[in-house]
Scaffold this motif. Structure first.
Motif: not given
Lengths: 335, 110
Positions: A123-132
């Motif tokens: 079961d795979i979860g991903v979050v990737s959020v840029p600062a800019k």
């Protein structure tokens, strides 16, 4: 009536009302009028010239000295006029640059988008959020045969240089032959590419792992990347996922150590970027133990919900002001 | 937060004593001072980090650049007096293995 005539008329009305009654209200209206002037892109010397025109009409018998003094004022305003026009043109340029960055950012999104694959065992979860606008964190999933490869990387620096560097990493990884799916060898290969191609102040940290469903083994190696965690379900404990190694891009001859461990049912592999541990709050830095306790709080949820909840809580702790790119990945063995 | 750089030279040895933070904002200033020193053949650059309580990856990049420059120019670069927080990022990134780093205790005593 042209827009300019309308402005002249309005200015004349306001000025004559003010000169007769001298009320605060009219003064305030004058202030509001100046916004209108800016909207219509009336330059400072245009306004003085407008003033002269109106004064001529209101006071045809104005003294010669007064009339001449306005001409003098007009000349003295020229410098402000230049400054005003320069400001206008810089604003235009800035808008143009911003829209170019928007385009680049959306291109980057399209290029680097890594679909989270369906994988029966995990079961795979991903979050990737840029600062800019542009993200200096990179993650990548590749299904190769029955195995799943996962990479997470952090390019130092932020913004456009980091994003460009990351595109290079993506293409270098895509072009590596499949038998290079051994994490430590992959890092050695990438290190050579990076070392030859980045500026001397830049480097990249990376973690690479491969999950093999037949043996339930997770093979991994690290190049100076912030350690992730392993959750051991049997012990109900989190351990640091240590994978020592020098960051990519410093020394061409660097070799990397291969690591492996067996993943049992219910175990989790947690990967992150240093944006997660470098979260600064009003009380100081977030410690790794706090990340663990956040994950523990949500760990009965599906992986995607765990990472999203952890991100939201950390974002809230930082006052919703992300200072660094943020990436968190969880792989949970289901069967 | 700012970065203060105090410089001291005895023969070929250049000592830099840093106080404050090395981050994306202050890193260019450090680079401007440190890089030319590492470019001199035979020079020894000693950087005291005991006054640094925060360094980010951009700051670390300046040290990586200085290390490469010292190797290319036959000079040497030594770091000393790291606080735990700073030491941690040198350890995680593997740079402790390739850089000349004096133990923190000795550095702090100086």
């Amino acid at each position: 009536m042209t827009a300019k005539d309308a402005l002249t008329e309005r200015y004349q009305d306001l000025l004559s009302v003010y000169l007769k009654a001298k009320t605060e209200t009219t003064l305030y209206k004058g202030q509001q009028f100046s916004r209108k002037l800016l909207e219509q892109q009336i330059s400072p010397e245009d306004l003085v010239s407008l003033h002269i025109q109106v004064m001529d009409e209101l006071f045809p018998d104005m003294s010669e000295e007064m009339r001449d003094s306005f001409d003098f004022l007009l000349e003295a305003m020229i410098g402000y006029g230049f400054a005003y026009r320069e400001h206008q043109s810089l604003r235009d340029k800035q808008q143009q640059l911003e829209s170019e960055i928007e385009v680049a950012a959306s291109m980057q999104q399209t290029l680097l988008l890594s679909d989270v694959p369906d994988f029966d065992e995990l079961d795979i979860g991903v979050v990737s959020v840029p600062a800019k606008k542009m993200n200096g964190d990179y993650y990548n999933f590749v299904k190769s045969g029955s195995s799943l490869s996962v990479a997470v990387a952090d390019i130092i620096g932020k913004g456009i240089p980091a994003a460009l560097c990351m595109s290079m990493i993506k293409y270098a990884m895509d072009s590596l032959p499949e038998e290079q799916m051994k994490p430590h060898l992959l890092l050695e290969n990438l290190n050579r590419v990076v070392e030859q191609n980045v500026h001397s102040n830049m480097f990249i940290t990376m973690f690479h792992g491969v999950y093999e469903p037949e043996s339930h083994k997770f093979f991994y190696a690290g190049a100076g990347h912030e350690p992730g965690f392993i959750y051991n379900a049997k012990e109900d404990r989190f351990h640091d996922l240590i994978a020592k190694g020098l960051v990519l891009g410093v020394s061409r001859t660097t070799t990397y150590h291969p690591y492996e461990r067996v993943i049992e049912i219910g175990d989790m592999v947690i990967l992150l970027s240093d944006g997660v541990t470098e979260c600064r709050t009003s009380k100081g830095f977030i410690e790794r133990e706090e990340i663990v306790s956040l994950i523990r709080k949500y760990m009965d949820l599906p992986a995607q919900q765990i990472v999203q909840n952890v991100f939201q809580e950390l974002d809230r702790l930082q006052g919703f002001e992300l200072r660094d790119d943020f990436t968190l990945i969880i792989l949970k063995r289901m069967v | 937060m700012n970065l203060q750089i105090n410089q001291n030279q005895i023969n070929e040895t250049h000592e830099l004593h840093l106080t404050g933070e090395v981050d994306a904002y202050t890193a260019p200033k450090l680079k401007e001072v440190m890089l030319p020193l590492t470019e001199k053949d035979g020079s020894v650059v000693v950087v005291d980090l005991s006054g640094i309580d925060y360094m980010d990856s951009t700051g670390l990049g300046i040290f990586v650049g200085a290390l490469k420059s010292s190797k290319a120019n036959n000079s040497s670069l030594k770091l000393r007096g790291m606080t735990d927080r700073v030491k941690r990022i040198f350890e995680i990134t593997g740079l402790t293995e390739v850089m000349d780093i004096e133990s923190g205790v000795k550095g702090e005593a100086l």
